[in-house]
Design a protein around this motif. Sequence first.
Motif, mmCIF file in Angstrom:
data_model
loop_
_atom_site.group_PDB
_atom_site.id
_atom_site.type_symbol
_atom_site.label_atom_id
_atom_site.label_comp_id
_atom_site.label_asym_id
_atom_site.label_seq_id
_atom_site.Cartn_x
_atom_site.Cartn_y
_atom_site.Cartn_z
ATOM 1 N N ALA A 1 34.545 7.468 -26.209
ATOM 2 C CA ALA A 1 34.536 8.127 -24.898
ATOM 3 C C ALA A 1 33.775 9.448 -24.967
ATOM 4 O O ALA A 1 33.051 9.800 -24.029
ATOM 5 N N ARG A 2 33.921 10.184 -26.078
ATOM 6 C CA ARG A 2 33.197 11.439 -26.210
ATOM 7 C C ARG A 2 31.701 11.202 -26.324
ATOM 8 O O ARG A 2 30.896 11.958 -25.762
ATOM 9 N N VAL A 3 31.319 10.154 -27.051
ATOM 10 C CA VAL A 3 29.885 9.832 -27.183
ATOM 11 C C VAL A 3 29.296 9.454 -25.834
ATOM 12 O O VAL A 3 28.193 9.896 -25.464
ATOM 13 N N LEU A 4 30.030 8.647 -25.050
ATOM 14 C CA LEU A 4 29.546 8.260 -23.722
ATOM 15 C C LEU A 4 29.447 9.469 -22.799
ATOM 16 O O LEU A 4 28.505 9.583 -22.010
ATOM 17 N N ALA A 5 30.425 10.380 -22.895
ATOM 18 C CA ALA A 5 30.392 11.576 -22.049
ATOM 19 C C ALA A 5 29.198 12.449 -22.395
ATOM 20 O O ALA A 5 28.537 13.006 -21.509
#
Length: 252
Positions: free
Chosen positions: A153-157
Amino acid sequence: MPGIRVLLIGGGQLTDATAGALQAGGASVCRLQEPEDREIREALDERVDQVVVISRFDHVSLRLALVVAHVRPDVPALVTIFDRDVAAHLQDTVRNVHVLSMADVVAPAFAGPCLDPALASVVRGASGLDGIRMTGGEPRRVRPEWRTPRRSARVLARAEALLWPFDAGARILVAGLFGVLGVLVIETVVTMAAEGLPFIDALYSVTKVTVTAGPSAAAEHGASWFKLFSSVGMLLTLGFTAVLTAGLVNRL
């Protein structure tokens, strides 16, 4: 803070809230809205234990802090200054001065709802970070209940922030970059399909036109529709290059 006498200098809602918090803690508050040097000198008697200077403007906070330090160099002072260089110079020059940036003041109020929409703010405690939740109109400290996002989720954000940044100047830069790359890819694919060129030769021919290093040999001897397509591609590249340059200059 029972028995502590505080000289509070400044106006506005933040100063009102500070005065209320000090009085709720048992401190005795003497407040000056927009004082002159004489008024500060008269208010800074021996009974004052602490001075708090609050202002939206750094030059006002700096002047008031210097006046306080000149009249009572022994009294501790808390001053709001945004600029880090000005804050560092003030702390190096005047003793008993602690500088707090307005950004530091509001950061917990922004961080709280980001971690949990039910939070009003966050605060550092002895065991780590605690949340502040409004209950019946009163702030209450609560244990952290928010979950840390997964790595995916952090990578996508972060990818979303790069592809569609919040800043308008950065969006111009990204639009120009992807525009140039998009036209380059489309022209390369069409050149390969129309002229039967291998990928490297087609990419070289299109890139040479994109950076205005020379004409496209494939378009020179190609069909009319391919020449028209190449002309449109060159015009689009010219526009996207201008956008990319403008975004880059603005960013720098």
